[in-house]
Design an enzyme around this catalytic site. Sequence first.
Site, short mmCIF file in Angstrom:
data_model
loop_
_atom_site.label_atom_id
_atom_site.label_comp_id
_atom_site.label_asym_id
_atom_site.label_seq_id
_atom_site.Cartn_x
_atom_site.Cartn_y
_atom_site.Cartn_z
N GLY A 146 -23.88 4.81 -3.50
CA GLY A 146 -24.81 5.44 -4.42
C GLY A 146 -24.23 6.63 -5.18
CB SER B 123 -14.16 -4.35 -1.82
OG SER B 123 -12.90 -3.91 -2.25
N GLY C 267 -17.96 -2.06 -2.40
CA GLY C 267 -17.66 -2.19 -3.82
C GLY C 267 -16.96 -0.96 -4.37
CE1 TYR D 191 -3.31 -2.73 0.14
CE2 TYR D 191 -3.70 -2.25 2.44
CZ TYR D 191 -3.99 -2.97 1.29
OH TYR D 191 -4.98 -3.93 1.34
#
Length: 346
Positions: A243, A234, A237, A53
């Site tokens: 949204g 996740s 997602g 990372y």
Amino acid sequence: MKYAMLPQLDTKVSKICLGTMTWGQQNSESDAHAQMDLALDLGVNFWDTAEMYPSPPDKDKQGTTERFMGSWLAKTGRRDEVVIASKISPMSFLRDGQTRFNKDHIKSAIDDNLKRLQTDYIDIYQLHWPERQSNFFGKRSYDEDMSAQDLSELTPFLETISALNEEIKQGRIRAYGLSNDTPWGVMRYLWEAEKHHLIAPITIQNPYSLLNRLYEVGLAEISHREKIGLLAYSPLGFGVLSGKYLDDKRPAGARLTLYDRYERYINEEAKRATKAYAKIAQEFDLDMAQMALAFVNSRPFVTSNIIGATNLSQLKSNIDSINLTLSAEVMAAIENVHQKIPNPAP
């Protein structure tokens, strides 16, 4: 906050885990420190990072995330208040792209992890993804390249387990886990460890969300029966389940706006499913992101839900999902969507 027990370590970890992969790309060191302050204040004592990372991977920035965490630990002296998970990663710019899960590479990686983190030990050390090729990172099929592999060319499972057990004996890690692995891979590690009377992995970090419930096919039963908990990553997602990308929006600074490599989360089926989940949230007057996270939090095989954020208000809202219990009506509506559009974003 709610907590889960890791019986192998006699340690409680928060059901929400602080994800860190944006630190060094989308977040500065001061941002990272503020996130750690807030997370711990809200009871999130479990933090996940990796030698690779920030993400997306960048050779010039590799290790920055761990360094940010290490500078916070050095500044605050609060190491004993947190449970830290990190990883060894088979990345092309690490160890000349020749990473193997053998004794030498595991030792070398942990040397560097500890130095960047400014700590003497890591609580859970994870194999970021398998050496072997398999159907992870969005792959649905099992292709010819996978079936043609000669596993004798890779590090034997027993060698990897023995190396990690030696690190546990030395006190440099307390336990180890897997990540992005398959049912066969997990059971092979468990079988080898049992056969040779060695310490087995205690967690697996795989994707899990309303858009990807593939963990329930095979791996969930392993979690249940073998006591190896899921660290779900996740869970939104890549932010799609907040949204904010509905109707093809691309908010400035958002992850999918900046990095198009994660398009699998917004394919046409994923868009259709996301709209259906947004409708459920609206109908029941729920924050969509919190609804998606609360679903993951509720699963009995999930030890901790890894959430990430690029600002403090987003972080607090995501952490607050732990206080949301979805009604039977909401759960039934979610299941109805899943049956119609299963796993559109593997």
